[in-house]
Design a protein around this motif. Sequence first.
Motif, PDB file in Angstrom:
ATOM      1  N   ARG A 128       0.827  -1.205   0.000  1.00 21.88           N
ATOM      2  CA  ARG A 128       0.000   0.000   0.000  1.00 21.88           C
ATOM      3  C   ARG A 128       0.866   1.262   0.000  1.00 21.88           C
ATOM      4  NH1 ARG A 128      -4.942  -1.485   4.222  1.00 21.88           N
ATOM      5  NH2 ARG A 128      -5.577  -3.397   3.174  1.00 21.88           N
TER       6      ARG A 128
ATOM      7  N   LYS B 297      -6.523   6.711  -2.429  1.00 17.25           N
ATOM      8  CA  LYS B 297      -6.777   6.143  -3.736  1.00 17.25           C
ATOM      9  C   LYS B 297      -7.747   6.993  -4.534  1.00 17.25           C
ATOM     10  CE  LYS B 297      -8.345   1.955  -6.075  1.00 17.25           C
ATOM     11  NZ  LYS B 297      -8.895   0.582  -5.900  1.00 17.25           N
ATOM     12  N   LYS B 298      -8.799   7.441  -3.861  1.00 19.09           N
ATOM     13  CA  LYS B 298      -9.775   8.303  -4.543  1.00 19.09           C
ATOM     14  C   LYS B 298      -9.133   9.613  -4.982  1.00 19.09           C
ATOM     15  CE  LYS B 298     -13.885   6.464  -2.239  1.00 19.09           C
ATOM     16  NZ  LYS B 298     -15.027   6.786  -1.347  1.00 19.09           N
TER      17      LYS B 298
ATOM     18  N   THR C 195      -7.975   4.102   1.310  1.00 18.35           N
ATOM     19  CA  THR C 195      -9.171   4.321   0.490  1.00 18.35           C
ATOM     20  C   THR C 195      -9.296   5.775   0.069  1.00 18.35           C
ATOM     21  OG1 THR C 195     -10.288   2.518   1.628  1.00 18.35           O
ATOM     22  CG2 THR C 195     -11.662   4.075   0.393  1.00 18.35           C
ATOM     23  N   ARG C 196      -9.126   6.662   1.025  1.00 27.75           N
ATOM     24  CA  ARG C 196      -9.235   8.093   0.727  1.00 27.75           C
ATOM     25  C   ARG C 196      -8.151   8.538  -0.255  1.00 27.75           C
ATOM     26  NH1 ARG C 196      -7.828  12.037   5.530  1.00 27.75           N
ATOM     27  NH2 ARG C 196      -5.842  11.017   5.075  1.00 27.75           N
TER      28      ARG C 196
ATOM     29  N   ASP D 216      -5.284   2.446   6.096  1.00 25.09           N
ATOM     30  CA  ASP D 216      -6.388   2.484   5.139  1.00 25.09           C
ATOM     31  C   ASP D 216      -6.123   3.567   4.101  1.00 25.09           C
ATOM     32  OD1 ASP D 216      -8.681   2.402   3.744  1.00 25.09           O
ATOM     33  OD2 ASP D 216     -10.018   2.974   5.396  1.00 25.09           O
TER      34      ASP D 216
END
Length: 395
Positions: free
Chosen positions: A66, A98-99, A95-96, A93
């Motif tokens: 990651r 990646k966006k 996720t944020r 994490d």
Amino acid sequence: MEEMREKGDAEEKTRDAPKGGTEVGVETERSSSLITQADHTLKEADHARFLQTRTDTDLSDSLCPRVSMATASSQILIPEINLNDTFDTFALDFTREKKMLESLDYLTAPAPPAIREELSTASYDTITVHWTSDDEFCVVSYELQYAIFTSQANVISLCNSADSWMIVPNIKQNHYTVHGLQCGTRYMFIVKAINQAGSRSSAPGRLKTNSQPFKLDPKSAHRKLKVSHDNLTVEREETSSKKAQSQDRFTSQGNYGVTGNVYIDSGRHYWEALIGGSSWFAVGVAYKSAPKHEWVGKNSASWVLSRCNSSWVARHNGKDVSVEPSAHPRRVGVLLDYDSGSLSFYDAVASQHLHTFHVDFVQPVCPVFNLWNRCLTVLSGLPIPDNLEASDCRE
């Protein structure tokens, strides 16, 4: 009895305390160690050491892939840190992040522009170059480069030599007019589209200037010749007898000539004579010092192609060379390369080479036209035809 019961409960709690305290202490110590190591890991400036860091919970197995993906971005991304209630695992994490990466709009160098030769225009000393670009709205400016194109063989040398090119920077439109060019000359052009991310260049385009325009000089015309108001057509005032014309057409008294209003001492030039039904005429060049109306090739100061009825000859210094066109040309083309010392004549309609003089010019020359019947019209300021550019017609 009650007092003994309460004392027993207190002793029991006392016995249990060390065991419970030990478990909490171990969990607390373990959590503190994880947090401390995670904090050190996140603050690690060395990228390689950061990826090699391990924890008791095998942090690198989930962290390395990651973090590798995250550091590919030029932005500084801080991931979410999640610790569960038992402090047994540690996770990042992304996720944020990646966006955020997916939403980035990276600027790239613009697509190569394309030179539109069919839209470009030229005069004898200017060329207006037009081009188009698929990325016009992301182009900050254009740069135009140009150099003289002599042959296909010198393309590689031009591309490898920056000193051969003239450069016009910071052009904001998709066209530009270059001034001060040589007449009758081919040029190679390249357009570069530029923005903050870089630049890309067009494929080379080849464009050429026209020949120098000129008109007839009425002051030089023989008194039996009539020059039109636009100074482009000359007409012979017919005498009462064609026999008289035949007798005097090659005598000093019968050289009915007129010159162009330009003197040439360099460069390449092309013009045509549109024959208006005449069967007795001569076209060519003469030195500025040539005697007036003696421009028919009978001296060393003039070079002409002449027609007398069905006979065609190239004449200089009184010497005739027979010329045999496939048909009687209605348009005679004249190509003068002053610097290379050549004067060539062509059937402009059939693209047939008729004759070439090789001359070491030592004086400026002017176009000359001699006419014994009917009329002829001068066509000047023309581009050199492509078939003449591509072939070497010297004899």
